[in-house]
Enzyme design. Sequence first.
Site, PDB file in Angstrom:
ATOM      1  N   TYR A 191      -1.497   8.263  23.284  1.00 51.77           N
ATOM      2  CA  TYR A 191      -0.160   8.676  23.724  1.00 51.77           C
ATOM      3  C   TYR A 191      -0.027  10.195  23.763  1.00 51.77           C
ATOM      4  O   TYR A 191       0.872  10.719  24.416  1.00 51.77           O
ATOM      5  CB  TYR A 191       0.907   8.112  22.787  1.00 51.77           C
ATOM      6  CG  TYR A 191       0.904   6.604  22.704  1.00 51.77           C
ATOM      7  CD1 TYR A 191       1.449   5.830  23.722  1.00 51.77           C
ATOM      8  CD2 TYR A 191       0.343   5.947  21.612  1.00 51.77           C
ATOM      9  CE1 TYR A 191       1.435   4.444  23.653  1.00 51.77           C
ATOM     10  CE2 TYR A 191       0.328   4.558  21.533  1.00 51.77           C
ATOM     11  CZ  TYR A 191       0.872   3.817  22.553  1.00 51.77           C
ATOM     12  OH  TYR A 191       0.849   2.449  22.481  1.00 51.77           O
ATOM     13  N   ARG A 233       8.027  -1.011  20.523  1.00 54.40           N
ATOM     14  CA  ARG A 233       7.463  -0.077  19.534  1.00 54.40           C
ATOM     15  C   ARG A 233       6.745   1.071  20.246  1.00 54.40           C
ATOM     16  O   ARG A 233       6.783   2.218  19.803  1.00 54.40           O
ATOM     17  CB  ARG A 233       6.499  -0.817  18.612  1.00 54.40           C
ATOM     18  CG  ARG A 233       6.194  -0.072  17.302  1.00 54.40           C
ATOM     19  CD  ARG A 233       5.580  -1.012  16.286  1.00 54.40           C
ATOM     20  NE  ARG A 233       5.532  -0.420  14.973  1.00 54.40           N
ATOM     21  CZ  ARG A 233       4.420  -0.162  14.298  1.00 54.40           C
ATOM     22  NH1 ARG A 233       3.249  -0.460  14.837  1.00 54.40           N
ATOM     23  NH2 ARG A 233       4.448   0.370  13.086  1.00 54.40           N
ATOM     24  N   LYS A 247       0.788  -1.228   0.000  1.00 54.85           N
ATOM     25  CA  LYS A 247       0.000   0.000   0.000  1.00 54.85           C
ATOM     26  C   LYS A 247       0.825   1.285   0.000  1.00 54.85           C
ATOM     27  O   LYS A 247       0.391   2.302  -0.524  1.00 54.85           O
ATOM     28  CB  LYS A 247      -0.944  -0.004   1.204  1.00 54.85           C
ATOM     29  CG  LYS A 247      -1.945  -1.162   1.167  1.00 54.85           C
ATOM     30  CD  LYS A 247      -2.797  -1.175   2.406  1.00 54.85           C
ATOM     31  CE  LYS A 247      -3.766  -2.363   2.383  1.00 54.85           C
ATOM     32  NZ  LYS A 247      -4.576  -2.439   3.610  1.00 54.85           N
TER      33      LYS A 247
END
Length: 245
Positions: free
Chosen positions: A242, A210, A151
Amino acid sequence: MITFISKFLASKSLTLNSQKSYLYDLQQFAEIIGEEVTPNKLKLYEQSLADLKVSAKKRKISAVNQFLFFLYENEVLDRFYKIKNKEKLPLLTPAYQEVDLSVLYRKIGDSKGQLIALLIVELGLSPSEIIQLKWENIALEFQVLTIVNEKVMRILEIPQLLLPYLEGEHKAVYLFDNKGEAYSRQWLFQKLNYYLASVDLSQMTAQKLREQYIIKEKNKGTAILDLTRKLGLKSPVTLEKYFKN
């Protein structure tokens, strides 16, 4: 004083629970103050709150100050008295905090597990992206690597800290090469988990590493949309939690 408390409560639009709370706090205030409000009596009242939690103290002082203003406004008092709350509520600890991961940069025997961890922490790469990463998409001389999927294509800058760990790798087809083929995700997780356990970070996972990248970028001032692009996400929705702190 009790009569004025009833009039004060009647002047406010309060729920039944709030009304009970105000009444309780103001009755305590009246017991200490008596029928006459003076600076000395207000100090006595302040002292009576000393052992309370900050939140409870704040609530009581707010109720009393509203009541004192009501008394002044209705000319029961010839001056407006106000109790100052010198204490502040403690700041909430951010839900997402950076963890000390300096141990990941120390030279150790398991270089593959270490490199996997660093690719996640420094670039935010997913396990699937790491196992598909080819040397033809890594340009060390320009300090960039390209992530290609069906993509989107992302060009990421390789941090200076990460360069030495990539330069030491043997160049084949894949960064982690299995005789010209990519390793499985299971292999990657095994290498990563073994390495993390060896450096006393067994509580960490690929997902948590991550997350550390995301937190670090947010703390550096990276905008949520820029971080969305860096991570190759379709939308910033999963990152919003976050950026709330």
